[in-house]
Design an enzyme around this catalytic site. Structure first.
Site, PDB file in Angstrom:
ATOM      1  N   ASP A  12       0.931  -1.142   0.124  1.00 17.28           N
ATOM      2  CA  ASP A  12       0.128  -0.054  -0.148  1.00 17.28           C
ATOM      3  C   ASP A  12       0.727   1.097  -0.020  1.00 17.28           C
ATOM      4  O   ASP A  12       2.043   1.149   0.533  1.00 17.28           O
ATOM      5  CB  ASP A  12      -0.988  -0.152   1.336  1.00 17.28           C
ATOM      6  CG  ASP A  12      -2.212   0.856   1.131  1.00 17.28           C
ATOM      7  OD1 ASP A  12      -2.314   1.406   0.103  1.00 17.28           O
ATOM      8  OD2 ASP A  12      -2.728   1.091   2.061  1.00 17.28           O
ATOM      9  N   ASN A  14       1.519   3.424  -2.694  1.00 19.50           N
ATOM     10  CA  ASN A  14       2.274   3.751  -3.944  1.00 19.50           C
ATOM     11  C   ASN A  14       1.710   5.220  -4.508  1.00 19.50           C
ATOM     12  O   ASN A  14       2.483   6.067  -4.925  1.00 19.50           O
ATOM     13  CB  ASN A  14       1.966   2.895  -5.127  1.00 19.50           C
ATOM     14  CG  ASN A  14       2.546   1.494  -4.983  1.00 19.50           C
ATOM     15  OD1 ASN A  14       3.403   1.254  -4.150  1.00 19.50           O
ATOM     16  ND2 ASN A  14       2.140   0.501  -5.729  1.00 19.50           N
ATOM     17  N   HIS A  29       3.314   3.362  -8.938  1.00 18.74           N
ATOM     18  CA  HIS A  29       3.178   1.961  -9.085  1.00 18.74           C
ATOM     19  C   HIS A  29       4.182   1.187  -9.762  1.00 18.74           C
ATOM     20  O   HIS A  29       4.795   0.270  -9.665  1.00 18.74           O
ATOM     21  CB  HIS A  29       1.945   1.655  -9.992  1.00 18.74           C
ATOM     22  CG  HIS A  29       0.551   2.270  -9.295  1.00 18.74           C
ATOM     23  ND1 HIS A  29       0.270   1.677  -7.987  1.00 18.74           N
ATOM     24  CD2 HIS A  29      -0.597   2.783  -9.707  1.00 18.74           C
ATOM     25  CE1 HIS A  29      -1.116   2.284  -7.663  1.00 18.74           C
ATOM     26  NE2 HIS A  29      -1.536   2.736  -8.645  1.00 18.74           N
ATOM     27  N   LEU A 123      11.122 -20.804  -3.870  1.00 22.50           N
ATOM     28  CA  LEU A 123      10.304 -19.609  -3.499  1.00 22.50           C
ATOM     29  C   LEU A 123       9.257 -20.007  -4.098  1.00 22.50           C
ATOM     30  O   LEU A 123       8.948 -19.993  -5.357  1.00 22.50           O
ATOM     31  CB  LEU A 123      10.994 -18.469  -3.867  1.00 22.50           C
ATOM     32  CG  LEU A 123      10.058 -17.050  -3.342  1.00 22.50           C
ATOM     33  CD1 LEU A 123      10.127 -16.957  -1.984  1.00 22.50           C
ATOM     34  CD2 LEU A 123      11.076 -15.661  -3.927  1.00 22.50           C
ATOM     35  N   SER A 187      -8.514  -5.264   4.391  1.00 15.14           N
ATOM     36  CA  SER A 187      -9.085  -4.695   3.122  1.00 15.14           C
ATOM     37  C   SER A 187      -9.401  -5.929   2.385  1.00 15.14           C
ATOM     38  O   SER A 187      -9.041  -6.378   0.895  1.00 15.14           O
ATOM     39  CB  SER A 187      -8.098  -3.958   2.327  1.00 15.14           C
ATOM     40  OG  SER A 187      -8.118  -2.694   2.751  1.00 15.14           O
TER      41      SER A 187
HETATM   42  C1  FPP Z   1      -1.217   0.194  -3.454  1.00 13.39           C
HETATM   43  O1  FPP Z   1      -0.934   1.561  -3.809  1.00 13.39           O
HETATM   44  C2  FPP Z   1      -1.100  -0.571  -4.628  1.00 13.39           C
HETATM   45  C3  FPP Z   1      -2.002  -1.022  -5.534  1.00 13.39           C
HETATM   46  C4  FPP Z   1      -3.531  -0.716  -5.463  1.00 13.39           C
HETATM   47  C5  FPP Z   1      -1.473  -1.813  -6.676  1.00 13.39           C
HETATM   48  C6  FPP Z   1      -0.474  -1.689  -7.236  1.00 13.39           C
HETATM   49  C7  FPP Z   1       0.709  -2.634  -6.764  1.00 13.39           C
HETATM   50  C8  FPP Z   1       1.972  -2.429  -7.548  1.00 13.39           C
HETATM   51  C9  FPP Z   1       2.127  -1.568  -8.687  1.00 13.39           C
HETATM   52  C10 FPP Z   1       3.178  -3.273  -7.069  1.00 13.39           C
HETATM   53  C11 FPP Z   1       2.861  -4.716  -7.696  1.00 13.39           C
HETATM   54  C12 FPP Z   1       3.032  -4.708  -9.232  1.00 13.39           C
HETATM   55  C13 FPP Z   1       2.898  -5.552  -9.933  1.00 13.39           C
HETATM   56  C14 FPP Z   1       3.042  -5.338 -11.317  1.00 13.39           C
HETATM   57  C15 FPP Z   1       2.617  -7.036  -9.533  1.00 13.39           C
HETATM   58  P1  FPP Z   1      -1.999   2.620  -3.683  1.00 13.39           P
HETATM   59  O2  FPP Z   1      -2.313   2.946  -5.186  1.00 13.39           O
HETATM   60  O3  FPP Z   1      -3.272   2.026  -2.856  1.00 13.39           O
HETATM   61  O4  FPP Z   1      -1.406   3.898  -2.885  1.00 13.39           O
HETATM   62  P2  FPP Z   1      -2.364   4.893  -1.955  1.00 13.39           P
HETATM   63  O5  FPP Z   1      -3.152   4.082  -0.820  1.00 13.39           O
HETATM   64  O6  FPP Z   1      -1.226   5.748  -1.463  1.00 13.39           O
HETATM   65  O7  FPP Z   1      -3.462   5.588  -2.858  1.00 13.39           O
END
Ligand code: FPP
Length: 237
Positions: A12, A14, A29, A123, A187
Site C-alpha cells: 500500500d 504507491n 506503481h 520460493l 481490506s
Molecule cells: C497500492 O497503492 C497498490 C496497488 C493498488 C496496486 C499496485 C501494486 C503494485 C504496482 C505493485 C505490484 C506490481 C505488480 C506489477 C505485480 P495505492 O494506489 O493504494 O496507494 P495509496 O493508498 O497511496 O493511494
C-alpha cells in the site's frame, strides 16, 4: 534470525508516495513494482519459502480508467518479466484471484508464467490479481456445491476440505502479514488464511519498504510469542 516460512504483504501507499514527490500515481506503481522485484530477490536470499502479495483487488476496478490502464500495462510487462525472475530465484509463480476479468493476453501471460515456473520450488510466489477474499470464498463454496451435486464431494466438510477449494490450496497459511503505509485493516485479503498470522503494520509506503524495513518486520515477528489456542509453538518462540 528465525525467518517466517510464509510472508504476506499488502502493498500500500504507491499513490501517496508519488503524490508526495509531485509525481502521478502511475509513477508510484512503477516504483512499487520495481520494489516488489527487489524484495522477492531478498526473500529468496533470506530463505523465506512463500511470499503472497496483494497487487490488485476486486475493489481496485473502481479506480480511474487512466490508473487502471496504467496498472494493466504494468501487469503485462511484469508478467512477461516474471519468467526471468522465476529462473533467477527458482521461484514458482501462482496467481490467486479471478483472472477471467483481465484481457486475454494478460490471462495468457499468467498461464505461461505459471506453467514455466511450475518446475521450481525454492520460493513460492503468489500474486493476488483481481483478488478479494470474500469472492474467493464465494467461488470455493460454488464449486463445493457443484462437486456435492455431482458426487465428487461427499461426507463431512472439514477445514481441510475448505482449504482445498480456496485459491491458496496446497499453500501453508502466512506466518507474518505486513501492511505498508499506515492503514491497519485487512481490506478483504486472505480472511480465512490469516486466522493465526502475526500482523505488522508500518507507516513506510511500499516503494520505500527496503531491506532494512523487511528485517525490522522479521525482528518484530521474532520478538513475539506465537500462540496457537494458548499453546506456544516451539519452532517460533
Ligand atoms: C497500492 O497503492 C497498490 C496497488 C493498488 C496496486 C499496485 C501494486 C503494485 C504496482 C505493485 C505490484 C506490481 C505488480 C506489477 C505485480 P495505492 O494506489 O493504494 O496507494 P495509496 O493508498 O497511496 O493511494
Amino acid at each position: 534470525m528465525n525467518v517466517p516460512n510464509h510472508v504476506a504483504i499488502i502493498l500500500d501507499g504507491n499513490g501517496r508516495w508519488a503524490k508526495s514527490k509531485g509525481m502521478p500515481r502511475s509513477y508510484g506503481h512503477v516504483k512499487g513494482c520495481a520494489n516488489l522485484e527487489t524484495i522477492c530477490d531478498e526473500m529468496k536470499q533470506m530463505g523465506i519459502k512463500y511470499l503472497t502479495v496483494y497487487a490488485f483487488s476486486t475493489e481496485n476496478w473502481k479506480r480511474s480508467r487512466e490508473e487502471i490502464d496504467g496498472l494493466m500495462r504494468l501487469f503485462r510487462n511484469y508478467l512477461k518479466k516474471c519468467i526471468k525472475i522465476s529462473d533467477r530465484n527458482k521461484m514458482r509463480i501462482r496467481v490467486i484471484g479471478d483472472p477471467s476479468a483481465f484481457d486475454a493476453d494478460i490471462q495468457e501471460s499468467i498461464r505461461r508464467a505459471e506453467e514455466h515456473s511450475s518446475q521450481y520450488d525454492e520460493l513460492h510466489f503468489q500474486l493476488a490479481l483481481n483478488y478479494g477474499s470474500r469472492d474467493e470464498i464465494r467461488r470455493a463454496v460454488s464449486r463445493m456445491m457443484e462437486d456435492g451435486k455431482s458426487g465428487v464431494l461427499s461426507g463431512e466438510v472439514t477445514e481441510e476440505t475448505i482449504d482445498s477449494y480456496l485459491d491458496t490450496a496446497g499453500i501453508p497459511d502466512p506466518d507474518l502479514l505486513i501492511r505498508t503505509s499506515g492503514e491497519q485493516r485487512l481490506s478483504n485479503f486472505l480472511l480465512w488464511q490469516l486466522a493465526y498470522t502475526e500482523f505488522y503494520f508500518t507507516d513506510v509506503p511500499w516503494p520505500d519498504f527496503k531491506h532494512e524495513e523487511l528485517v525490522k518486520a522479521i525482528e518484530k515477528y521474532n520478538d513475539r510469542d506465537r500462540r496457537f489456542g494458548g499453546v506456544k509453538e516451539d519452532t517460533n518462540v
